[in-house]
Motif scaffolding. Structure first.
Motif, PDB file in Angstrom:
ATOM      1  N   LYS A   1       0.838  -1.191   0.000  1.00 39.45           N
ATOM      2  CA  LYS A   1       0.000   0.000   0.000  1.00 39.45           C
ATOM      3  C   LYS A   1       0.876   1.246   0.000  1.00 39.45           C
ATOM      4  N   GLY A   2       0.458   2.221  -0.773  1.00 39.76           N
ATOM      5  CA  GLY A   2       1.215   3.462  -0.818  1.00 39.76           C
ATOM      6  C   GLY A   2       2.082   3.551  -2.055  1.00 39.76           C
ATOM      7  N   PRO A   3       2.678   4.713  -2.288  1.00 45.11           N
ATOM      8  CA  PRO A   3       3.448   4.950  -3.519  1.00 45.11           C
ATOM      9  C   PRO A   3       4.612   3.978  -3.685  1.00 45.11           C
ATOM     10  N   SER A   4       4.682   3.363  -4.872  1.00 40.54           N
ATOM     11  CA  SER A   4       5.803   2.495  -5.233  1.00 40.54           C
ATOM     12  C   SER A   4       6.304   2.859  -6.622  1.00 40.54           C
ATOM     13  N   SER A   5       6.120   4.127  -7.000  1.00 40.89           N
ATOM     14  CA  SER A   5       6.455   4.553  -8.360  1.00 40.89           C
ATOM     15  C   SER A   5       7.949   4.513  -8.623  1.00 40.89           C
ATOM     16  N   VAL A   6       8.780   4.629  -7.591  1.00 35.17           N
ATOM     17  CA  VAL A   6      10.227   4.587  -7.798  1.00 35.17           C
ATOM     18  C   VAL A   6      10.642   3.233  -8.356  1.00 35.17           C
ATOM     19  N   LEU A   7      10.002   2.161  -7.870  1.00 34.23           N
ATOM     20  CA  LEU A   7      10.350   0.809  -8.316  1.00 34.23           C
ATOM     21  C   LEU A   7       9.542   0.364  -9.530  1.00 34.23           C
TER      22      LEU A   7
END
Length: 279
Positions: free
Chosen positions: A128-134
């Motif tokens: 849950k939550g932002p994982s846009s870096v990966l």
């Protein structure tokens, strides 16, 4: 949108081979989705929820959609409108910000989670939550990774049939077996829905094939292929996907893990009820 209330029936058949091992090794639980590397749950730097086979059985979940339905902060909606798709929402954000993975590979287009039977699921990892870096900008809300089972040591045949409101019928059949260094898992699912009105029907099929070669935890190669087809009143989708993963051991070098994933996708849309596809 319509909510389907299902009556279900499960058949399980185990065919015991005299040479099959009596005991299976229980592996330590790890989480991969949060960081793309293996970590025990207590050492994962990013909070992640895991739904395993025991939890799905306790909840009587028949498929991936039902397995996710009870998690806090997650909402799964099954939509049968002519040109829409199922929606998995994390943290209240629209479904376009939720990334769905199958064995680490991206799922594109309409992919009904109700067509992934619980019989083929080893566990589901939800971040849950932002994982846009990966994972990119489509993982702002979170990531859901559905990890399928490895072929079983003993021959097994599992079937599920469910019937619900609006003429909803789902049938799935799964077979798995391993012999020597080779194992396979084959699963197929079919969904038929009359819906509410003349244009809210849905016909969907899913086929999953998984081949595994190797021995123990070293030198394992896994080939997974699948076909998904969905036909709505004004839209038709067909998709083939192929994935390959394996360990490469070379003298004098650390172990390398190779991964390959490819998707072949076709989409047809009839705008305004046109007799032929317009998009």
């Amino acid at each position: 949108m319509s909510r389907v209330v299902s009556m279900w029936f499960i058949i399980t058949l185990f065919l015991v081979h005299p040479l099959a091992p009596a005991d299976e090794v229980k592996m330590e639980e790890i989480i991969i989705t949060a960081t793309k590397t293996s970590h025990p749950p207590e050492d994962t730097p990013i909070p992640a929820a895991v739904v395993d086979g025991k939890e799905m059985k306790r909840r009587n979940a028949l498929n991936a959609g039902e397995a996710l339905g009870y998690l806090t902060g997650i909402r799964f909606d099954t939509n049968f409108a002519p040109m829409t798709r199922d929606a998995l929402r994390i943290q209240g954000l629209p479904s376009k910000y939720t990334l769905i993975l199958l064995d680490g590979g991206r799922i594109t287009g309409r992919y009904p989670l109700t067509l992934i039977p619980a019989d083929v699921i080893e566990r589901i990892e939800v971040v849950k939550g932002p994982s846009s870096v990966l994972y990119g900008s489509d993982a702002v809300g979170g990531v859901c990774n559905i990890i399928t089972k490895s072929p079983s040591h003993r021959p097994s045949l599992n079937g599920i049939f469910s019937y619900g409101s609006y003429g909803s019928k789902i049938f799935s059949l799964t077979h798995s077996y391993s012999f020597g260094r080779v194992g396979y898992l084959i699963s197929t699912a079919v969904h038929r829905l009359k819906g509410e009105g003349e244009i809210n029907w849905c016909n969907a099929e899913n086929l999953l094939v998984k081949l595994k070669w190797g021995k123990g935890e070293q030198g394992i190669w896994t080939l997974r292929g699948g076909f998904q087809g969905v036909k709505l009143a004004l839209k038709k989708e067909r998709k083939f996907d192929l994935g390959l993963e394996g360990d490469l051991d070379l003298p004098g070098l650390p172990k390398l893990t190779l991964k390959y994933h490819s998707i072949f996708y076709r989409d047809e849309v009839r705008v305004g009820g046109a007799p032929k596809p317009t998009l």
